[in-house]
Design a protein around this motif. Structure first.
Motif, PDB file in Angstrom:
ATOM      1  N   UNK A   1       0.820  -1.220   0.000  1.00  0.00           N
ATOM      2  CA  UNK A   1       0.000   0.000   0.000  1.00  0.00           C
ATOM      3  C   UNK A   1       0.851   1.267   0.000  1.00  0.00           C
ATOM      4  N   UNK A   2       2.169   1.116   0.173  1.00  0.00           N
ATOM      5  CA  UNK A   2       3.027   2.291   0.309  1.00  0.00           C
ATOM      6  C   UNK A   2       3.264   3.019  -1.009  1.00  0.00           C
ATOM      7  N   UNK A   3       3.156   2.293  -2.107  1.00  0.00           N
ATOM      8  CA  UNK A   3       3.458   2.881  -3.402  1.00  0.00           C
ATOM      9  C   UNK A   3       4.916   2.751  -3.793  1.00  0.00           C
ATOM     10  N   UNK A   4       5.784   2.458  -2.837  1.00  0.00           N
ATOM     11  CA  UNK A   4       7.217   2.308  -3.109  1.00  0.00           C
ATOM     12  C   UNK A   4       7.838   1.421  -2.033  1.00  0.00           C
ATOM     13  N   UNK A   5       8.097   0.148  -2.333  1.00  0.00           N
ATOM     14  CA  UNK A   5       8.657  -0.752  -1.310  1.00  0.00           C
ATOM     15  C   UNK A   5      10.029  -0.323  -0.822  1.00  0.00           C
ATOM     16  N   UNK A   6      10.803   0.374  -1.676  1.00  0.00           N
ATOM     17  CA  UNK A   6      12.138   0.806  -1.257  1.00  0.00           C
ATOM     18  C   UNK A   6      12.042   1.942  -0.235  1.00  0.00           C
ATOM     19  N   UNK A   7      11.119   2.876  -0.474  1.00  0.00           N
ATOM     20  CA  UNK A   7      10.895   3.936   0.502  1.00  0.00           C
ATOM     21  C   UNK A   7      10.359   3.376   1.807  1.00  0.00           C
ATOM     22  N   UNK A   8       9.491   2.362   1.716  1.00  0.00           N
ATOM     23  CA  UNK A   8       8.956   1.716   2.914  1.00  0.00           C
ATOM     24  C   UNK A   8      10.093   1.069   3.710  1.00  0.00           C
ATOM     25  N   UNK A   9      10.981   0.354   3.008  1.00  0.00           N
ATOM     26  CA  UNK A   9      12.091  -0.324   3.675  1.00  0.00           C
ATOM     27  C   UNK A   9      13.001   0.672   4.381  1.00  0.00           C
ATOM     28  N   UNK A  10      13.336   1.770   3.698  1.00  0.00           N
ATOM     29  CA  UNK A  10      14.214   2.772   4.290  1.00  0.00           C
ATOM     30  C   UNK A  10      13.589   3.376   5.546  1.00  0.00           C
ATOM     31  N   UNK A  11      12.289   3.698   5.473  1.00  0.00           N
ATOM     32  CA  UNK A  11      11.599   4.267   6.632  1.00  0.00           C
ATOM     33  C   UNK A  11      11.541   3.260   7.776  1.00  0.00           C
ATOM     34  N   UNK A  12      11.335   1.991   7.446  1.00  0.00           N
ATOM     35  CA  UNK A  12      11.271   0.948   8.470  1.00  0.00           C
ATOM     36  C   UNK A  12      12.605   0.818   9.199  1.00  0.00           C
ATOM     37  N   UNK A  13      13.705   0.791   8.463  1.00  0.00           N
ATOM     38  CA  UNK A  13      15.004   0.660   9.105  1.00  0.00           C
ATOM     39  C   UNK A  13      15.319   1.881   9.964  1.00  0.00           C
ATOM     40  N   UNK A  14      14.882   3.048   9.519  1.00  0.00           N
ATOM     41  CA  UNK A  14      15.099   4.257  10.318  1.00  0.00           C
ATOM     42  C   UNK A  14      14.344   4.167  11.639  1.00  0.00           C
ATOM     43  N   UNK A  15      13.048   3.864  11.574  1.00  0.00           N
ATOM     44  CA  UNK A  15      12.234   3.782  12.787  1.00  0.00           C
ATOM     45  C   UNK A  15      12.677   2.631  13.677  1.00  0.00           C
ATOM     46  N   UNK A  16      12.963   1.499  13.065  1.00  0.00           N
ATOM     47  CA  UNK A  16      13.357   0.314  13.822  1.00  0.00           C
ATOM     48  C   UNK A  16      14.649   0.565  14.582  1.00  0.00           C
ATOM     49  N   UNK A  17      15.637   1.170  13.908  1.00  0.00           N
ATOM     50  CA  UNK A  17      16.915   1.429  14.549  1.00  0.00           C
ATOM     51  C   UNK A  17      16.805   2.436  15.674  1.00  0.00           C
ATOM     52  N   UNK A  18      16.006   3.485  15.457  1.00  0.00           N
ATOM     53  CA  UNK A  18      15.843   4.502  16.499  1.00  0.00           C
ATOM     54  C   UNK A  18      15.158   3.914  17.736  1.00  0.00           C
ATOM     55  N   UNK A  19      14.114   3.124  17.519  1.00  0.00           N
ATOM     56  CA  UNK A  19      13.385   2.532  18.657  1.00  0.00           C
ATOM     57  C   UNK A  19      14.242   1.500  19.385  1.00  0.00           C
TER      58      UNK A  19
END
Length: 281
Positions: free
Chosen positions: A169-187
């Motif tokens: 649903x994101x429209x861009x799996x690469x953008x989704x992956x990058x955002x996920x790694x950012x949030x995951x690493x910060x948390x």
């Protein structure tokens, strides 16, 4: 699943085994995990600026995945504290594709044939056999370790489904992956700092090159898996990705000097048979 996607996911599985081999650093497993994912977050930052953030529809799935991943790290670390990684990891990863397959077929109507389902079952059983060093191992594993390994499998299933839907649903799996790694690493970093403190995390500094190598493989591996789930059924991608256990066994035998035991040969045959059936679907 096309032949191209099939082999790309196999390559992702090899990278997954590679970064898990980095957990053999002379660090506590949880601290090694924090090191690798922190480095992965740093590597993902340029991708966030390049691809941008995903559509608003994907953010609930991103948030859910971030929380589930934190549960995954805690469950896996708790299991490692009570049993050998060689037992815990294959049990957790072997159960996950079965659960993902059931959820994908029954809840989301993902297209998996009888042949593909049998292939997933063979692959999962092969992964479980990989964890056994002797016939008595299955009955002599700490019950709490087994419980946490099971919880790990549940979290793997949940974040796989969440990320598969979120990427679609994101429209861009690469953008989704990058955002996920950012949030995951910060948390994960914030949680680790609260739990371990600066003193507990300071040993990571001696292993930064290995951390970045592991972080790169982690980003590449899961980034490929997320992309693949947008072009192929989620249960099949999840199952093929779990061949990381087979790659891990190969690394252990060829590079770490571990013995080629009977169960590894049998498990390799079962996993390969499962892969053939998945590809025949």
């Amino acid at each position: 699943m096309s032949l191209t996607v099939f082999f790309i996911v196999l390559a992702a599985a090899a990278m997954h085994a590679g970064w898990n081999a980095m957990l053999k650093l002379k660090l506590e497993p949880f601290v090694a995990m924090v090191l690798i994912h922190t480095c992965g977050t740093i590597l993902a930052l340029p991708a966030v600026f390049w691809f941008g953030f995903p559509k608003a529809e994907a953010w609930p799935w991103l948030a859910a995945s971030t929380i589930i991943h934190l549960g995954y790290y805690m469950a896996l670390s708790a299991a490692y504290a009570r049993a050998d990684m060689g037992q815990v990891y294959p049990i957790a990863r072997g159960s996950a594709p079965l659960m993902t397959g059931l959820v994908g077929v029954w809840v989301f109507n993902e297209p998996v044939t009888v042949t593909g389902g049998i292939g997933i079952g063979l692959l999962a059983f092969g992964i479980f056999v990989m964890s056994l060093r002797s016939a008595r191992d299955a009955t002599h594993m700490d019950r709490k370790a087994l419980l946490f390994a099971g919880l790990t499998a549940v979290t793997i299933t949940l974040y796989t489904i969440s990320d598969g839907i979120g990427a679609r649903v994101s429209g861009d799996p690469h953008g989704y992956t990058a955002a996920l790694f950012l949030l995951d690493g910060l948390c994960l970093g914030a949680f680790a700092l609260w739990w371990k403190g600066l003193a507990g995390l300071r040993p990571m500094l001696a292993y930064m090159p290995q951390g970045f190598a592991g972080g790169a493989m982690s980003c590449g591996s899961y980034g490929i898996a997320i992309w693949a789930m947008t072009v192929a059924p989620i249960p099949l991608v999840a199952a093929v990705r779990e061949t990381s256990v087979l790659w891990g066994a190969a690394i252990a035998v060829l590079f770490l000097g571990e013995p080629l035991r009977w169960n590894r040969i049998l498990a390799a045959c079962l996993i390969l048979a499962g892969l053939v059936m998945i590809r025949m679907q």
